[in-house]
Motif scaffolding. Sequence first.
Motif, PDB file in Angstrom:
ATOM      1  N   GLU A 166     -93.845  31.597 -16.387  1.00  0.00           N
ATOM      2  CA  GLU A 166     -94.238  32.483 -15.286  1.00  0.00           C
ATOM      3  C   GLU A 166     -95.213  33.552 -15.764  1.00  0.00           C
ATOM      4  O   GLU A 166     -96.190  33.876 -15.076  1.00  0.00           O
ATOM      5  N   ILE A 167     -94.939  34.118 -16.929  1.00  0.00           N
ATOM      6  CA  ILE A 167     -95.817  35.162 -17.465  1.00  0.00           C
ATOM      7  C   ILE A 167     -97.147  34.561 -17.923  1.00  0.00           C
ATOM      8  O   ILE A 167     -98.219  35.104 -17.638  1.00  0.00           O
ATOM      9  N   GLU A 168     -97.077  33.446 -18.606  1.00  0.00           N
ATOM     10  CA  GLU A 168     -98.279  32.799 -19.117  1.00  0.00           C
ATOM     11  C   GLU A 168     -99.250  32.454 -17.992  1.00  0.00           C
ATOM     12  O   GLU A 168    -100.472  32.568 -18.138  1.00  0.00           O
ATOM     13  N   ASN A 169     -98.714  32.076 -16.847  1.00  0.00           N
ATOM     14  CA  ASN A 169     -99.550  31.661 -15.724  1.00  0.00           C
ATOM     15  C   ASN A 169    -100.369  32.799 -15.117  1.00  0.00           C
ATOM     16  O   ASN A 169    -101.379  32.541 -14.445  1.00  0.00           O
ATOM     17  N   VAL A 170     -99.947  34.037 -15.337  1.00  0.00           N
ATOM     18  CA  VAL A 170    -100.631  35.161 -14.683  1.00  0.00           C
ATOM     19  C   VAL A 170    -101.212  36.191 -15.648  1.00  0.00           C
ATOM     20  O   VAL A 170    -102.102  36.968 -15.266  1.00  0.00           O
ATOM     21  N   ALA A 171    -100.744  36.230 -16.881  1.00  0.00           N
ATOM     22  CA  ALA A 171    -101.063  37.342 -17.789  1.00  0.00           C
ATOM     23  C   ALA A 171    -102.552  37.638 -17.898  1.00  0.00           C
ATOM     24  O   ALA A 171    -102.988  38.790 -17.776  1.00  0.00           O
ATOM     25  N   ALA A 172    -103.358  36.630 -18.110  1.00  0.00           N
ATOM     26  CA  ALA A 172    -104.788  36.851 -18.337  1.00  0.00           C
ATOM     27  C   ALA A 172    -105.495  37.420 -17.119  1.00  0.00           C
ATOM     28  O   ALA A 172    -106.568  38.032 -17.240  1.00  0.00           O
ATOM     29  N   ASN A 173    -104.906  37.251 -15.938  1.00  0.00           N
ATOM     30  CA  ASN A 173    -105.544  37.715 -14.708  1.00  0.00           C
ATOM     31  C   ASN A 173    -105.078  39.083 -14.247  1.00  0.00           C
ATOM     32  O   ASN A 173    -105.521  39.571 -13.204  1.00  0.00           O
ATOM     33  N   VAL A 174    -104.188  39.728 -15.012  1.00  0.00           N
ATOM     34  CA  VAL A 174    -103.675  41.027 -14.588  1.00  0.00           C
ATOM     35  C   VAL A 174    -104.665  42.167 -14.835  1.00  0.00           C
ATOM     36  O   VAL A 174    -104.872  43.002 -13.946  1.00  0.00           O
ATOM     37  N   PRO A 175    -105.314  42.282 -15.983  1.00  0.00           N
ATOM     38  CA  PRO A 175    -106.216  43.420 -16.216  1.00  0.00           C
ATOM     39  C   PRO A 175    -107.415  43.428 -15.273  1.00  0.00           C
ATOM     40  O   PRO A 175    -107.774  42.410 -14.669  1.00  0.00           O
ATOM     41  N   SER A 176    -108.060  44.576 -15.177  1.00  0.00           N
ATOM     42  CA  SER A 176    -109.196  44.736 -14.263  1.00  0.00           C
ATOM     43  C   SER A 176    -110.382  43.852 -14.627  1.00  0.00           C
ATOM     44  O   SER A 176    -111.209  43.538 -13.760  1.00  0.00           O
ATOM     45  N   ASN A 177    -110.490  43.427 -15.904  1.00  0.00           N
ATOM     46  CA  ASN A 177    -111.648  42.615 -16.296  1.00  0.00           C
ATOM     47  C   ASN A 177    -111.594  41.198 -15.735  1.00  0.00           C
ATOM     48  O   ASN A 177    -112.514  40.407 -15.949  1.00  0.00           O
ATOM     49  N   SER A 178    -110.527  40.868 -14.980  1.00  0.00           N
ATOM     50  CA  SER A 178    -110.471  39.564 -14.316  1.00  0.00           C
ATOM     51  C   SER A 178    -111.286  39.552 -13.025  1.00  0.00           C
ATOM     52  O   SER A 178    -111.477  38.495 -12.420  1.00  0.00           O
ATOM     53  N   SER A 179    -111.763  40.732 -12.595  1.00  0.00           N
ATOM     54  CA  SER A 179    -112.541  40.825 -11.357  1.00  0.00           C
ATOM     55  C   SER A 179    -114.040  40.743 -11.638  1.00  0.00           C
ATOM     56  O   SER A 179    -114.530  41.336 -12.609  1.00  0.00           O
ATOM     57  N   PRO A 180    -114.804  40.072 -10.792  1.00  0.00           N
ATOM     58  CA  PRO A 180    -116.267  40.043 -10.963  1.00  0.00           C
ATOM     59  C   PRO A 180    -116.909  41.407 -10.758  1.00  0.00           C
ATOM     60  O   PRO A 180    -118.052  41.627 -11.179  1.00  0.00           O
ATOM     61  N   ASP A 181    -116.208  42.359 -10.121  1.00  0.00           N
ATOM     62  CA  ASP A 181    -116.744  43.710  -9.932  1.00  0.00           C
ATOM     63  C   ASP A 181    -116.584  44.579 -11.175  1.00  0.00           C
ATOM     64  O   ASP A 181    -117.147  45.676 -11.238  1.00  0.00           O
ATOM     65  N   HIS A 182    -115.828  44.102 -12.137  1.00  0.00           N
ATOM     66  CA  HIS A 182    -115.579  44.871 -13.361  1.00  0.00           C
ATOM     67  C   HIS A 182    -116.885  45.081 -14.129  1.00  0.00           C
ATOM     68  O   HIS A 182    -117.731  44.204 -14.195  1.00  0.00           O
ATOM     69  N   GLY A 183    -117.044  46.294 -14.698  1.00  0.00           N
ATOM     70  CA  GLY A 183    -118.184  46.524 -15.573  1.00  0.00           C
ATOM     71  C   GLY A 183    -119.128  47.616 -15.129  1.00  0.00           C
ATOM     72  O   GLY A 183    -120.079  47.934 -15.849  1.00  0.00           O
ATOM     73  N   GLN A 184    -118.874  48.220 -13.955  1.00  0.00           N
ATOM     74  CA  GLN A 184    -119.681  49.336 -13.477  1.00  0.00           C
ATOM     75  C   GLN A 184    -118.767  50.491 -13.103  1.00  0.00           C
ATOM     76  O   GLN A 184    -117.610  50.275 -12.720  1.00  0.00           O
ATOM     77  N   PRO A 185    -119.261  51.731 -13.178  1.00  0.00           N
ATOM     78  CA  PRO A 185    -118.446  52.854 -12.707  1.00  0.00           C
ATOM     79  C   PRO A 185    -118.019  52.626 -11.262  1.00  0.00           C
ATOM     80  O   PRO A 185    -118.787  52.122 -10.444  1.00  0.00           O
ATOM     81  N   PHE A 186    -116.781  53.024 -10.948  1.00  0.00           N
ATOM     82  CA  PHE A 186    -116.238  52.709  -9.628  1.00  0.00           C
ATOM     83  C   PHE A 186    -117.048  53.347  -8.503  1.00  0.00           C
ATOM     84  O   PHE A 186    -117.181  52.758  -7.423  1.00  0.00           O
ATOM     85  N   ALA A 187    -117.581  54.542  -8.708  1.00  0.00           N
ATOM     86  CA  ALA A 187    -118.364  55.186  -7.652  1.00  0.00           C
ATOM     87  C   ALA A 187    -119.550  54.301  -7.239  1.00  0.00           C
ATOM     88  O   ALA A 187    -119.896  54.229  -6.054  1.00  0.00           O
TER      89      ALA A 187
END
Length: 315
Positions: free
Chosen positions: A244-265
């Motif tokens: 159960e953990i293995e199936n989701v762990a890599a997708n929990v942090p914010s870097n799993s989103s394509p929007d990651h990498g720019q200041p939120f504003a």
Amino acid sequence: MFNLHTFSLFDHLSDTAISKRIVASTVAGASVLDAGVHTAGSLAAGVGLARLCLADRAEVTLVPCDERSFVSPNAVFVRTDDPIGACLAAQYAGWPIHTDDFFAMGSGPMRAARGREELLTELKINETASTVFGVLESDKLPTQSAIELISDQCKVPPAQVRLAIAPSSSIAGNIQVVARSIETALHKLHALKFDVRQIVSATGHAPLPPPAKPGDSIGGIGRTNDAILYGASVTLWTDASDDEIENVAANVPSNSSPDHGQPFAKIFKTYDFDFYKVDPQLFSPAVVTIHNLRSGRTWNVGQIETALLRQSFLS
């Protein structure tokens, strides 16, 4: 009982309002603690607001932070042995309180009394309360229409509504938002279809950014979100199967989103300043560590983004 558990904390904040630079007042019959709209607020007020959001089911403290890594000398540390009650039943800002003359993001145990959110239904969280407690993120005090809305949807008279309020650009509001590191991890896991009720304890650590200038709500929202998206580290103690953990762990942090990498504003602006248009996968900590009590295994995923924190906090 989430609201009943918060009673003494609200009374304490009200009784010590002057020393915490909080202004206590009554709006349309409701008790309102202003911790940053027409007052400077304080560090103690910020910790108090964060604890109110969490229905007083978590410890919130300010701790030293590694300046070289986080570009901030201070951090907000949260610890709880009731992560579902504290963070999802109470703290999650799942109630946009919107009337003709007022808007705020609403959080705190009053949400459980309202009981209308899909998240609360799925987790079977609901309660009847004689007095409700909430925290509003806004740069203006609630209006009569807002109090009437909260009163109606929580099924209590206006005199039994207790609110604390501060904008994200204030000292107190800054702390209150940054204290949401654990909540974002739990909400992300729930969205990934992981049974979050298997999480038994949690800690969260996020750098405390400098407050944005007064009235700059976008700047405040940007810095506080960046503190979590690019600087927060959350640890979860879980009783689940390794699969159960293995199936989701890599997708929990914010870097799993394509929007990651720019200041939120900057991200926020591209979505016309509408939270509900931003990719929901982005709202999670930078780093997540999961200890499995059942197997003794540990997962550590994500990474701190120091350059982005520096760009956000020092620009």
